[in-house]
Design an enzyme around this catalytic site. Structure first.
Site, PDB file in Angstrom:
ATOM      1  N   ASN A  51      32.268  32.540  35.153  1.00  0.00           N
ATOM      2  CA  ASN A  51      31.952  33.959  35.372  1.00  0.00           C
ATOM      3  C   ASN A  51      32.757  34.441  36.575  1.00  0.00           C
ATOM      4  OD1 ASN A  51      30.494  36.356  34.631  1.00  0.00           O
ATOM      5  ND2 ASN A  51      29.307  36.096  36.502  1.00  0.00           N
ATOM      6  N   LYS A  52      32.645  35.725  36.845  1.00  0.00           N
ATOM      7  CA  LYS A  52      33.412  36.358  37.921  1.00  0.00           C
ATOM      8  C   LYS A  52      33.407  35.528  39.203  1.00  0.00           C
ATOM      9  CE  LYS A  52      35.302  39.317  37.646  1.00  0.00           C
ATOM     10  NZ  LYS A  52      36.694  39.061  37.208  1.00  0.00           N
ATOM     11  N   GLN A  55      33.832  45.389  40.765  1.00  0.00           N
ATOM     12  CA  GLN A  55      33.052  45.794  39.585  1.00  0.00           C
ATOM     13  C   GLN A  55      31.602  46.082  39.958  1.00  0.00           C
ATOM     14  OE1 GLN A  55      35.237  43.294  39.672  1.00  0.00           O
ATOM     15  NE2 GLN A  55      36.209  42.925  37.706  1.00  0.00           N
ATOM     16  N   ASP A  59      31.550  34.635  31.090  1.00  0.00           N
ATOM     17  CA  ASP A  59      32.634  34.899  30.140  1.00  0.00           C
ATOM     18  C   ASP A  59      32.805  33.777  29.124  1.00  0.00           C
ATOM     19  OD1 ASP A  59      33.244  36.811  32.345  1.00  0.00           O
ATOM     20  OD2 ASP A  59      34.877  37.272  30.957  1.00  0.00           O
ATOM     21  N   ARG A  76      43.913  38.335  27.974  1.00  0.00           N
ATOM     22  CA  ARG A  76      43.160  37.687  29.055  1.00  0.00           C
ATOM     23  C   ARG A  76      42.671  36.326  28.534  1.00  0.00           C
ATOM     24  NH1 ARG A  76      38.911  41.239  32.217  1.00  0.00           N
ATOM     25  NH2 ARG A  76      39.412  39.720  33.838  1.00  0.00           N
ATOM     26  N   ARG A 110      36.750  46.069  30.022  1.00  0.00           N
ATOM     27  CA  ARG A 110      36.514  44.758  30.621  1.00  0.00           C
ATOM     28  C   ARG A 110      35.095  44.288  30.285  1.00  0.00           C
ATOM     29  NH1 ARG A 110      32.787  45.949  33.320  1.00  0.00           N
ATOM     30  NH2 ARG A 110      32.459  43.762  33.914  1.00  0.00           N
ATOM     31  N   GLY A 111      34.791  43.038  30.723  1.00  0.00           N
ATOM     32  CA  GLY A 111      33.486  42.450  30.382  1.00  0.00           C
ATOM     33  C   GLY A 111      33.667  41.687  29.078  1.00  0.00           C
ATOM     34  N   ALA A 112      33.216  40.425  29.058  1.00  0.00           N
ATOM     35  CA  ALA A 112      33.538  39.543  27.932  1.00  0.00           C
ATOM     36  C   ALA A 112      33.206  40.130  26.554  1.00  0.00           C
ATOM     37  CB  ALA A 112      32.864  38.191  28.144  1.00  0.00           C
TER      38      ALA A 112
END
Ligand code: MRU
Length: 343
Positions: free
Chosen positions: A243-244, A192, A233, A87, A44-46
């Site tokens: 973003n998140k 996260q 992201d 995603r 995960r994570g862009a």
């Protein structure tokens, strides 16, 4: 710790769903394992999603080569689409896939397509590592000598090919001798912050304090935070930043309490083709991520849930956007437009 590695036709990655309790690595030659890992947030994570997808396509090439596929061009195009459907929000995924897709050409045989794609995937990974280093170094200029920093989600070595984006800045500042304390939002629903960021910061010997997402406002009211630093992201050409979920809350809070709010991203997270927040597809995830904690329902099992994974912060709430090239200030469009013209 390296979140992902390519070695002799195999990809090894850390399964982030097992952290912080178990540091488990998965090694595979099967691109389907990478697809599943991205969907399930093992990876995960862009920036890391982009790197993993590029390596995934490289694994697919090797498989088609082994099978002596006659149809490899069609097969590869289908597989690249499968990766694109993992995603929707992080632009790095599409950016990396477009980079490898350029080598899928009827003018090349399977051996050269495979070699070119492997080399390109390694290049994407190496470039990201260097971008993280530059972000850390450049971003250090916005960190005071003594700083209480609030961060959200995970933007470190677990989210990138190097030391991270926002977390690279924090790590660099600490190494430069600054006195750093980090408040880490737990980042509901997948935690996260609680699971990954605290783990990374503690490993790096950086002071950190875990808070529930709800605590941020009270912390700012008490003047316990000097700046807020997150990743993103996807950033539009005029500076809207996805973003998140929960990042926008922090930006609004920062404005109200007159605290700087920065976003750190590699330029691969800037989508120069869009300028409207509605053009960013916000991933909505499984309702059970909210209804349950681990395997236990914490709500009625059938309650309606709204579970967007990301939100969008408008540019006027962002004090600065830090990339590997610059610390950009609002308004972002004129400077980002120059990046587009140099493409
Ligand atoms: O759903 P995730 O864990 O992939 O979301 C990650 C984030 O929101 C990060 O802040 C973002 O990707 C930047 S990572 C350098």
């Amino acid at each position: 710790m390296q979140a992902i590695q390519w070695q002799n036709g195999l990809v090894t990655f850390i399964d982030q769903t097992k952290l912080p309790h178990t540091e488990e690595y998965i090694t595979t030659s099967d691109y389907n394992v990478i697809i599943e890992a991205i969907k399930k947030l093992r990876i995960r994570g862009a920036p890391l999603i982009g790197i993993a997808a590029a390596y995934g396509v490289a694994l697919a090439c090797l498989e088609l080569q082994r099978k002596k596929s006659q149809n490899y061009l069609v097969d590869l195009k289908i597989i690249i689409e499968e990766f694109k459907n993992t995603r929707p929000t992080a632009v790095n995924l599409f950016w990396a896939l477009d980079r490898v897709a350029k080598f899928v050409s009827p003018l090349s045989d399977i051996d050269s397509v495979t070699n070119n794609i492997i080399n390109e995937a390694i290049k994407i990974h190496t470039e990201d590592k260097l971008m993280c280093e530059s972000i850390g170094k450049l971003g250090n200029q916005i960190v005071p000598e003594k700083a209480n920093i609030l961060t959200h989600c995970n933007t470190g070595a677990l989210a990138t090919g190097g030391e991270g984006t926002a977390l690279a800045i924090i790590k660099y500042a600490q190494k430069a001798g600054k006195k750093i304390n980090v408040f880490v939002d737990e980042t509901r629903p997948l935690l996260q912050g609680a699971r990954l960021t605290t783990w990374e910061l503690m490993k790096a010997g950086i002071n950190c304090t875990l808070i529930t997402d709800n605590t941020a406002a009270f912390l700012l009211q008490q003047k316990k935070v000097d700046l807020i630093l997150t990743g993103a992201d996807r950033v539009t050409i005029n500076g809207f930043a996805a973003n998140k979920i929960g990042t926008y809350n922090l930006a609004v809070l920062a404005k109200f309490h007159n605290i700087p709010f920065y976003i750190a991203v590699p330029s691969s997270s800037i989508d120069l083709d869009i300028d409207k927040p509605e053009q960013i597809i916000i991933e909505e995830r499984n309702p059970d991520e909210v209804r349950k904690i681990k395997d236990l329902y914490i709500s009625p099992e059938t309650v309606n849930v709204y579970n967007p994974s990301f939100d969008i912060t408008p540019p006027e709430l962002i004090t600065g956007i830090i990339t590997e090239n610059n610390v950009y200030r609002y308004p972002y469009q004129p400077e980002f437009y120059k990046l587009k013209s140099s493409e």
